[in-house]
Every structure is written in C-alpha cells, then in structure tokens.
Design an enzyme around this catalytic site. Sequence first.
Site, mmCIF file in Angstrom:
data_model
loop_
_atom_site.group_PDB
_atom_site.id
_atom_site.type_symbol
_atom_site.label_atom_id
_atom_site.label_comp_id
_atom_site.label_asym_id
_atom_site.label_seq_id
_atom_site.Cartn_x
_atom_site.Cartn_y
_atom_site.Cartn_z
ATOM 1 C CD GLU A 1 -60.086 -1.637 -61.968
ATOM 2 O OE1 GLU A 1 -60.905 -1.385 -61.054
ATOM 3 O OE2 GLU A 1 -58.926 -2.000 -61.745
ATOM 4 C CG ASP B 1 -67.880 0.555 -62.662
ATOM 5 O OD1 ASP B 1 -67.384 1.639 -62.320
ATOM 6 O OD2 ASP B 1 -67.740 -0.491 -62.002
HETATM 7 O O1 9MR Z 1 -64.554 -6.390 -58.849
HETATM 8 C C1 9MR Z 1 -63.703 -6.868 -57.836
HETATM 9 C C2 9MR Z 1 -64.518 -7.525 -56.751
HETATM 10 O O2 9MR Z 1 -65.093 -8.711 -57.226
HETATM 11 C C3 9MR Z 1 -63.632 -7.823 -55.556
HETATM 12 O O3 9MR Z 1 -64.437 -8.283 -54.494
HETATM 13 C C4 9MR Z 1 -62.884 -6.584 -55.145
HETATM 14 C C5 9MR Z 1 -61.992 -6.914 -53.985
HETATM 15 O O4 9MR Z 1 -60.974 -6.018 -53.793
HETATM 16 O O5 9MR Z 1 -62.116 -6.107 -56.236
HETATM 17 C C6 9MR Z 1 -62.930 -5.705 -57.282
HETATM 18 O O6 9MR Z 1 -62.128 -5.151 -58.307
HETATM 19 C C7 9MR Z 1 -61.413 -3.975 -57.957
HETATM 20 C C8 9MR Z 1 -60.147 -3.980 -58.760
HETATM 21 O O7 9MR Z 1 -59.430 -5.161 -58.550
HETATM 22 C C9 9MR Z 1 -59.272 -2.786 -58.423
HETATM 23 N N1 9MR Z 1 -60.030 -1.552 -58.562
HETATM 24 C C10 9MR Z 1 -61.291 -1.504 -57.881
HETATM 25 C C11 9MR Z 1 -62.158 -2.684 -58.292
HETATM 26 C C12 9MR Z 1 -63.509 -2.570 -57.663
HETATM 27 O O8 9MR Z 1 -63.440 -2.689 -56.276
#
Ligand code: 9MR
Length: 475
Positions: A272, A274
């Site tokens: 993930e 960034d």
């Molecule tokens: O990027 C995702 C965001 O759109 C959602 O609102 C959020 C909700 O939990 O989750 C984000 O993705 C997450 C990922 O699933 C797990 N690791 C952390 C990421 C960033 O929050």
Amino acid sequence: MSDRPVPRGPRLRTTLTLLAASALAGGVALAVAPSADAATTLGASAAATGRYFGTAVAANKLSDSTYVGILNREFNAVTPENEMKIDATEPQQNQFSFTNADRIVNHALAQGMKVRGHTLAWYSQQPGWMQSMEGSALRSAMINHITRVATYYRGKVFTWDVVNEAFADSGGGRRDSNLQRTGNDWIEVAFRTARAADPDAKLCYNDYNIDNWTWAKTQGVYNMVRDFKARGVPIDCVGLQSHFNSGSPYASNYRTTMESFAALGVDVQVTELDIEGSGQTQATTYANVVRDCLAVPRCNGITVWGIRDSDSWRASGTPLLFDGSGNKKAAYNSTLEALNAGGTTNPTTPPPTTPPTSPPTSPPVSPTPPTGTTPPPSGTGCTAAYTVNAWTGGFTATVKVSAGSAAVTGWAATLTLPSGSAVTNAWNAQATGSTGAVRFANVSYNGRIAAGSSTEFGFQGTGTPPTGTPACAAS
Ligand code: 9MR
C-alpha cells in the site's frame, strides 16, 4: 512533468557489474535486469525483474478516462481499494455481493494484470452483523466468509491479504478486536481456511508500521510468522503496507526488514505504498523503496495505494506518483529509473520454503503436547480438557470447558504453571495471577454452558507449559 529518457550511462553499468561480481563471489545467484532498452512504464520495468508494479483501484473510478488511461498504461497488478473488504462482499450474513469487486477484477484480467485480494479477515470495515458478533459464532462466520470469498475468486486472485492489521500499534502484541477475542489462534485458522479454499493463491499477513525493523510491532509480526513457519501454518508472504509520512518515515533498515522476513521462508510484498511529501525528497524515498525491493529476491512486487494524489486516502499529503491532473511527478521518474536500474530477479516460482538455518533459529514444536482432562463430574459441574502448543521458551494453550448433565452459569479452571513460567495473555477468560496457580474464570459472554455443551478459552505464556490436569469449578 515530461517523459524524460531513463539514463543508462557507463557509471550505472559499472555498478551493476560490480554488484553481480560480488554476488557471484559470495555464491549468491544474483541476476541483473536485462540491458535491453529501458522500459518506459512501471509495470513493464518491474516485469523485467520478475516483479509486478500495482496500484489500488476504486471501482467507481473505472469510468474516469484519465484514471483508466494511466492504470492501463503503467500498472500490471491491482488491489481493490475497498471492494473486497468484508462489508462489501458480505453485507448481510451469508449474502455475498461481488459486483463492485468483479468490475475491478474483470477489468484487470482483461488487461492482463494480476489481482491482489484485500482482505479476508480484519477488525475494521466489518458489516454491522459481524461487528456485533463474538465468540464461536463469529469464528464460524469468519471461516464461512473466507471460504466463500476465496473460493469465488479462485484462479483470479494471485495473492490474498488473508489477515489485515491484527497487531497493536505499540508493544508488539495483538490488537484487541472481536476476532482476537475469539481466541489467539484466529489468525492461523484464517490462513488454514484460505489455503483450503484456494490452494494456489499466495497467502499474506498484511499490516502497517511493520516497515521499520527496530519497531516492536515489526518484531511482533516477525515472531508470529516465525512461529507459523515452525508449526506449518500455511503462510506465504508478508505485506508491508508502507504508508510513509513524518510520523512513520521510511528508514534505511527497511531492507533489513524485508531480508529478515524473507529469511523465514516467506515472500515480501510492498502492498500500500504512499509517501507523503513532494519534489526531490519524495522522489528519493520512492527510489529507495524500489531499490530495497529489487535487492531482495523474495520481494515480489510493489503496489502504490492509488494513482493520482487526488485519488489518495491522504490526498492532502500528495503521496502518490501522479498529480491530480494525471501528470507524472518527480517521484514517478525516480521510481521508473530505480526500476530500470534492475536488481535481483524475483523467481516466478519461489523456491520451496525451507526453514532458515541462521538466523533466526526456528523454535522446535513440542512433539507430544501435554494434554489433561479432569475426571467427569458426578452429574453436574464442569470438566476441562487441555491442549498445548509449546516451543522453546513459550507456549499457547487451549482449554475446553464442558458442562456435565446440568447447565452451568459460571466456571473457573485452574492450572499450575511450573516455576519460571508465566501467563502473558488470555482470551475468552479472565486470568487471575500469572505464575504458579493461575485461575481462569469465564467472561460475560461464555459463563453459561448448556448441559452437555462446551466453550473454549486460551492463553499464551513464556517458559514451559503446565503439565497437570486443569481443575474445573462450576457455579
Ligand atoms: O484507502 C482506503 C479508504 O478508501 C477507506 O476509506 C479506508 C477505510 O478503512 O481504507 C483505506 O485503505 C486502507 C487499507 O484497506 C488497509 N490499510 C490502510 C489503508 C488506508 O487507510
């Protein structure tokens, strides 16, 4: 930002030659990227070293032509950003919904991209029905969810984040959650369930803030993976989320983290990525991450968590490779340059996961776990059956408490630990004491056991496990 050609001057070639020579001298099979013309996209460049370069994708952006244009041009793997999470795929218990996830999967497969599945078991983004569940009902629901979703995507998802974010932010222990309260073995049950449902997918444990080797959370996950490998729990990879910012910055020991997990016999994926920031500082950090992955043969690939800065969950931190208009940033160019510089080749078929010899040494599993059962109660009361998994220096134990011919409304089991041993953690029971005679009493939701039925609790400890028979007292 312009598409400037990637420099591949003599200095670069010298570095690669030296690298290859020193690796061969050390007996390591190290292959450098082919010296053909530099690839001009992230995916193609990563593919030249046997890796993928992916991005998180949101289904509702697949109608945005700028977004899709960059996606199709640059990336050869995708992770649905939210569409495979539990609340999306099982909004009502046992009613599955794959429409949005399928939009992403179908798009990806039609473009020849790989799909990372995210995620089968997580404390967060649970549907309402699951949030209010606990105990054995939740355990069964988790198993059913994993089975149904992983079976549905069999042959389409190459890697699953089976369990996401199960460790606490500090201290190196587990995060409290309804899943954790079903028993410390919930993670291994999740992995075994996923393996049974899709034997060909790589199964990852995925978390954030496990990038820095010195952090307690990293060590906690490392110890879990080492224990899983020692006991044959089916785990194939660790996902380093790698959300970097000032509070959780990239550290130069990132490569050590990757190498250390790899030495346990698992692959590593950057899942993930960034990096908050801008300009050359951000560009340099992106290149460092790429170089670290390319230096570790078992680093399979890199996924960034979105395409344009405006697509990011942290948009204000401008952490991605393309600006809000879809232009390539300096970070894009440094990433592509680092990819084009090549590195170790990631084998498409990873070598068999033989346990490492040094370091670390895998703790031996107790060949014959001690087991004890109290004699059956005379009609009423309770019995306790005890099983344990032990290794040098620690153990986990499961105790099954059964009611006799009458229901019980409360219970307590007592075990006596050997001198030098201590209970460090218990689930589905309240422990009193941690050394010597330790009493485990029921918690609010499992005190009542119907006649002839049972419930389970567990605990973890250091030292050697208790060997006696647990005493059980009903109330
Ligand atoms: O990027 C995702 C965001 O759109 C959602 O609102 C959020 C909700 O939990 O989750 C984000 O993705 C997450 C990922 O699933 C797990 N690791 C952390 C990421 C960033 O929050």
